[in-house]
Design a protein around this motif. Structure first.
Motif, PDB file in Angstrom:
ATOM      1  N   ILE A   1      42.023   8.559   5.836  1.00 38.37           N
ATOM      2  CA  ILE A   1      42.195   9.936   6.857  1.00 38.37           C
ATOM      3  C   ILE A   1      43.523  10.607   6.275  1.00 38.37           C
ATOM      4  CG2 ILE A   1      43.043   8.793   8.729  1.00 38.37           C
ATOM      5  CD1 ILE A   1      41.081   6.966   9.361  1.00 38.37           C
ATOM      6  N   VAL A   2      44.431   9.909   5.663  1.00 34.71           N
ATOM      7  CA  VAL A   2      45.797  10.525   5.272  1.00 34.71           C
ATOM      8  C   VAL A   2      44.917  11.956   4.586  1.00 34.71           C
ATOM      9  CG1 VAL A   2      47.630  10.670   3.847  1.00 34.71           C
ATOM     10  CG2 VAL A   2      46.804   9.012   5.523  1.00 34.71           C
TER      11      VAL A   2
ATOM     12  N   ILE B   1      48.871   9.428  11.487  1.00 35.53           N
ATOM     13  CA  ILE B   1      48.617   9.530  10.225  1.00 35.53           C
ATOM     14  C   ILE B   1      49.607  10.869   9.494  1.00 35.53           C
ATOM     15  CG2 ILE B   1      46.945  11.058   8.534  1.00 35.53           C
ATOM     16  CD1 ILE B   1      45.344  10.779  11.628  1.00 35.53           C
ATOM     17  N   LEU B   2      50.375  11.219  10.135  1.00 38.50           N
ATOM     18  CA  LEU B   2      51.335  11.620   9.292  1.00 38.50           C
ATOM     19  C   LEU B   2      52.305  11.180   8.703  1.00 38.50           C
ATOM     20  CD1 LEU B   2      51.278  14.849  11.279  1.00 38.50           C
ATOM     21  CD2 LEU B   2      50.697  15.096   8.329  1.00 38.50           C
ATOM     22  N   ALA B   3      53.024  10.219  10.039  1.00 39.48           N
ATOM     23  CA  ALA B   3      54.030   8.892   9.426  1.00 39.48           C
ATOM     24  C   ALA B   3      53.595   8.177   8.015  1.00 39.48           C
ATOM     25  CB  ALA B   3      54.184   7.932  10.723  1.00 39.48           C
ATOM     26  N   ASP B   4      52.024   7.799   8.418  1.00 37.48           N
ATOM     27  CA  ASP B   4      51.820   7.176   7.201  1.00 37.48           C
ATOM     28  C   ASP B   4      52.152   7.234   5.542  1.00 37.48           C
ATOM     29  OD1 ASP B   4      50.944   4.597   6.301  1.00 37.48           O
ATOM     30  OD2 ASP B   4      48.538   5.172   6.555  1.00 37.48           O
ATOM     31  N   PHE B   5      51.402   9.005   5.598  1.00 40.08           N
ATOM     32  CA  PHE B   5      51.692   9.274   5.175  1.00 40.08           C
ATOM     33  C   PHE B   5      53.005   9.847   4.398  1.00 40.08           C
ATOM     34  CE2 PHE B   5      52.656  14.100   3.029  1.00 40.08           C
ATOM     35  CZ  PHE B   5      52.240  13.960   2.137  1.00 40.08           C
TER      36      PHE B   5
ATOM     37  N   ALA C   1      41.840  12.809   4.644  1.00 32.70           N
ATOM     38  CA  ALA C   1      41.353  13.934   5.148  1.00 32.70           C
ATOM     39  C   ALA C   1      42.066  15.256   5.823  1.00 32.70           C
ATOM     40  CB  ALA C   1      40.145  13.675   6.234  1.00 32.70           C
ATOM     41  N   LEU C   2      43.153  14.417   6.303  1.00 40.78           N
ATOM     42  CA  LEU C   2      44.519  15.588   7.888  1.00 40.78           C
ATOM     43  C   LEU C   2      45.025  15.958   6.285  1.00 40.78           C
ATOM     44  CD1 LEU C   2      45.567  16.121  10.641  1.00 40.78           C
ATOM     45  CD2 LEU C   2      47.786  14.379   9.948  1.00 40.78           C
ATOM     46  N   LEU C   3      45.087  15.561   5.127  1.00 41.16           N
ATOM     47  CA  LEU C   3      46.036  16.639   4.238  1.00 41.16           C
ATOM     48  C   LEU C   3      45.535  18.162   4.150  1.00 41.16           C
ATOM     49  CD1 LEU C   3      48.263  13.971   2.252  1.00 41.16           C
ATOM     50  CD2 LEU C   3      49.183  15.553   4.234  1.00 41.16           C
ATOM     51  N   GLY C   4      43.857  17.765   3.706  1.00 40.85           N
ATOM     52  CA  GLY C   4      43.023  18.885   3.221  1.00 40.85           C
ATOM     53  C   GLY C   4      42.807  19.833   4.399  1.00 40.85           C
ATOM     54  N   LEU C   5      42.511  19.195   5.739  1.00 43.12           N
ATOM     55  CA  LEU C   5      42.467  20.092   6.469  1.00 43.12           C
ATOM     56  C   LEU C   5      43.653  21.150   6.833  1.00 43.12           C
ATOM     57  CD1 LEU C   5      40.520  17.766   9.065  1.00 43.12           C
ATOM     58  CD2 LEU C   5      39.970  20.158   8.329  1.00 43.12           C
ATOM     59  N   LEU C   6      44.877  20.268   7.016  1.00 42.03           N
ATOM     60  CA  LEU C   6      45.849  21.373   6.375  1.00 42.03           C
ATOM     61  C   LEU C   6      46.688  22.225   5.745  1.00 42.03           C
ATOM     62  CD1 LEU C   6      49.229  18.580   7.917  1.00 42.03           C
ATOM     63  CD2 LEU C   6      48.291  21.233   9.174  1.00 42.03           C
TER      64      LEU C   6
ATOM     65  N   ALA D   1      35.603  13.406  10.677  1.00 37.72           N
ATOM     66  CA  ALA D   1      34.111  14.065   9.859  1.00 37.72           C
ATOM     67  C   ALA D   1      34.072  13.978   8.779  1.00 37.72           C
ATOM     68  CB  ALA D   1      33.301  15.207  10.587  1.00 37.72           C
ATOM     69  N   ARG D   2      35.882  15.347   8.203  1.00 36.86           N
ATOM     70  CA  ARG D   2      35.837  14.946   6.740  1.00 36.86           C
ATOM     71  C   ARG D   2      36.160  13.565   6.080  1.00 36.86           C
ATOM     72  NH1 ARG D   2      38.183  20.180   4.253  1.00 36.86           N
ATOM     73  NH2 ARG D   2      39.314  19.269   1.937  1.00 36.86           N
ATOM     74  N   ALA D   3      36.820  12.441   6.782  1.00 37.49           N
ATOM     75  CA  ALA D   3      36.542  11.677   5.905  1.00 37.49           C
ATOM     76  C   ALA D   3      35.550  10.764   5.286  1.00 37.49           C
ATOM     77  CB  ALA D   3      38.071  10.999   6.493  1.00 37.49           C
ATOM     78  N   GLY D   4      34.277  11.204   6.435  1.00 43.43           N
ATOM     79  CA  GLY D   4      33.101  10.338   6.276  1.00 43.43           C
ATOM     80  C   GLY D   4      32.852   9.394   7.594  1.00 43.43           C
ATOM     81  N   LEU D   5      33.598   8.997   8.237  1.00 43.88           N
ATOM     82  CA  LEU D   5      34.137   8.064   8.919  1.00 43.88           C
ATOM     83  C   LEU D   5      33.856   8.347  10.510  1.00 43.88           C
ATOM     84  CD1 LEU D   5      37.113   6.867   7.831  1.00 43.88           C
ATOM     85  CD2 LEU D   5      35.387   5.973   7.273  1.00 43.88           C
ATOM     86  N   SER D   6      33.349   7.126  11.444  1.00 44.53           N
ATOM     87  CA  SER D   6      32.753   7.574  12.809  1.00 44.53           C
ATOM     88  C   SER D   6      34.681   7.571  13.530  1.00 44.53           C
ATOM     89  CB  SER D   6      32.817   6.399  13.380  1.00 44.53           C
ATOM     90  OG  SER D   6      33.385   5.719  13.516  1.00 44.53           O
ATOM     91  N   LEU D   7      34.166   8.545  14.674  1.00 39.90           N
ATOM     92  CA  LEU D   7      35.178   8.388  15.482  1.00 39.90           C
ATOM     93  C   LEU D   7      36.225   6.973  15.955  1.00 39.90           C
ATOM     94  CD1 LEU D   7      37.404  11.206  16.288  1.00 39.90           C
ATOM     95  CD2 LEU D   7      35.664  10.729  18.403  1.00 39.90           C
ATOM     96  N   GLY D   8      35.381   6.413  16.280  1.00 43.11           N
ATOM     97  CA  GLY D   8      35.770   4.342  16.877  1.00 43.11           C
ATOM     98  C   GLY D   8      36.616   4.486  15.309  1.00 43.11           C
TER      99      GLY D   8
END
Length: 221
Positions: free
Chosen positions: A9-10, A51-55, A12-17, A32-39
């Motif tokens: 997930i981290v 997610i940014l805090a985890d990064f 995926a967000l960085l890739g989109l950013l 979608a980018r992480a290949g996961l469901s929204l749930g």
């Protein structure tokens, strides 16, 4: 939630950013980018800021785990310089994403405020890693000062194409020198406030119990 899923997930967000501004990235895009469901994304994180805090925590962990125990032979400034350069090395693979995030924060005060809160948590650990106290009024000033200092160094780092990061190191050296001067001034100011508060406390009148009022009621006839 497995740590591997959170890493997906981290990343995926960085890739989109790295490709577009923060505001244009939706939670569905990240899932979608992480290949996961929204749930599954919801189970792992509360939102993009989380997610940014985890990064940021992952960067902190990598820097602190690779840092040596502070030595009395080194000044706090030297130790902090070394930690910050290690931090920039850890962030280097995500330079494009960080650049877009910084640009988004300049246009969005609410995002900038959230990122400042995340950065303050990180700053406490970076200062601790350099053997610098973050307790009390002085520590709070140092912590916010560290965040402001990094906000000045990062734009230079983002544009520094020298493999040795010579411009970044020069800017960081100047920023640390300025921070030292500023820290000495705030330490003196904080010390003055503490001395005044102690003096007022010593001269505060003691609270005394009130004497009971005399009974003025007339005796019954």
């Amino acid at each position: 939630m497995p740590n591997e899923t959170k890493t997906q997930i981290v990343d995926a967000l960085l890739g989109l950013l790295s490709a577009k501004p923060y505001a244009e990235i939706g939670l569905g895009d990240i899932a979608a980018r992480a290949g996961l469901s929204l749930g599954a994304l919801r189970e792992a994180y509360d939102g993009k800021i989380d997610i940014l805090a985890d990064f940021m925590r992952r960067i902190d962990r990598a820097v602190l785990d690779g840092a040596e125990t502070p030595s009395t032979d080194e000044s706090g400034r030297d130790r902090l310089f070394d930690l910050i350069m290690k931090r920039l090395d850890q962030m280097a693979p995500h330079r494009a994403a960080i650049g877009h995030l910084a640009e988004s924060a300049r246009r969005d005060p609410a995002l900038a405020l959230c990122l400042n809160c995340i950065a303050l948590d990180s700053a406490r650990f970076m200062l601790a890693g350099a053997g610098i106290s973050t307790d009390g009024l002085r520590g709070a000033a140092r912590t916010q000062g560290f965040v402001l200092m990094m906000s000045r160094v990062l734009p230079i780092w983002l544009k520094d194409e020298d493999p040795d990061l010579s411009k970044t190191m020069a800017a960081l050296d100047r920023a640390l020198e300025h921070a030292e001067t500023w820290s000495r001034r705030t330490d003196r100011a904080a010390g003055l406030v503490c001395r005044v508060a102690n003096r007022l406390h010593r001269h505060r009148p003691e609270s005394r119990p009130r004497e009971p009022k005399p009974d003025t009621a007339q005796p019954a006839a």
